[in-house]
Design a protein around this motif. Structure first.
Motif, PDB file in Angstrom:
ATOM      1  N   ASN A   1       0.878  -1.280  -0.195  1.00 12.70           N
ATOM      2  CA  ASN A   1       0.114   0.094  -0.160  1.00 12.70           C
ATOM      3  C   ASN A   1       0.964   1.146  -0.017  1.00 12.70           C
ATOM      4  O   ASN A   1       2.075   1.263   0.474  1.00 12.70           O
TER       5      ASN A   1
ATOM      6  N   SER B   1      -2.547  -1.993  -5.714  1.00 11.94           N
ATOM      7  CA  SER B   1      -2.688  -2.012  -3.949  1.00 11.94           C
ATOM      8  C   SER B   1      -3.383  -0.876  -3.757  1.00 11.94           C
ATOM      9  O   SER B   1      -4.081  -0.328  -4.694  1.00 11.94           O
ATOM     10  N   GLU B   2      -3.392  -0.269  -2.451  1.00 15.55           N
ATOM     11  CA  GLU B   2      -4.247   0.810  -1.860  1.00 15.55           C
ATOM     12  C   GLU B   2      -3.328   2.074  -2.028  1.00 15.55           C
ATOM     13  O   GLU B   2      -2.412   2.062  -1.580  1.00 15.55           O
TER      14      GLU B   2
ATOM     15  N   ARG C   1      -8.900   7.334   0.547  1.00 13.31           N
ATOM     16  CA  ARG C   1      -8.144   5.956   0.375  1.00 13.31           C
ATOM     17  C   ARG C   1      -8.961   5.506  -0.967  1.00 13.31           C
ATOM     18  O   ARG C   1     -10.089   5.669  -1.182  1.00 13.31           O
ATOM     19  N   ASP C   2      -8.163   4.786  -1.926  1.00 12.77           N
ATOM     20  CA  ASP C   2      -8.300   4.430  -3.041  1.00 12.77           C
ATOM     21  C   ASP C   2      -8.077   3.057  -3.280  1.00 12.77           C
ATOM     22  O   ASP C   2      -6.554   3.056  -2.959  1.00 12.77           O
ATOM     23  N   SER C   3      -8.626   2.255  -3.680  1.00 15.89           N
ATOM     24  CA  SER C   3      -8.152   0.758  -3.863  1.00 15.89           C
ATOM     25  C   SER C   3      -7.739   0.499  -5.403  1.00 15.89           C
ATOM     26  O   SER C   3      -8.889   0.622  -6.027  1.00 15.89           O
TER      27      SER C   3
ATOM     28  N   ASP D   1     -10.652  -6.078  -4.966  1.00 15.91           N
ATOM     29  CA  ASP D   1     -11.577  -5.664  -3.976  1.00 15.91           C
ATOM     30  C   ASP D   1     -12.249  -6.839  -3.390  1.00 15.91           C
ATOM     31  O   ASP D   1     -12.978  -7.432  -4.201  1.00 15.91           O
TER      32      ASP D   1
END
Length: 74
Positions: free
Chosen positions: A4, A48-49, A62-64, A68
């Motif tokens: 991340n 990743s995030e 936060r963005d993924s 997911d």
């Protein structure tokens, strides 16, 4: 899945992109937006995030970009 990516203030000024668990910044920029753009590219490549911290250190967004485990339902 890669590490991340965290966008945080850099101790010497500006902003940094730092992989989770890393001691050194991957990228150091003048503005938070430049760090977000660089971090987003890394997070997409590593699936990743992206975690964006404010000046106070708290996560503000936060963005993924990975797989997911709880995708949105249509």
């Amino acid at each position: 899945m890669g590490k991340n990516q965290h966008i945080t203030p850099h101790p010497d000024g500006g902003w940094q992109v730092k992989g989770e668990g890393n001691t050194k910044a991957t990228v150091i920029t003048d503005t938070q937006q430049e760090a977000i753009d660089a971090g987003r590219n890394i997070a997409k490549n590593q699936q990743s995030e992206l975690l964006i911290h404010g000046r106070n250190g708290q996560i503000r967004a936060r963005d993924s970009y990975g797989n997911d485990p709880h995708p949105p339902k249509n």
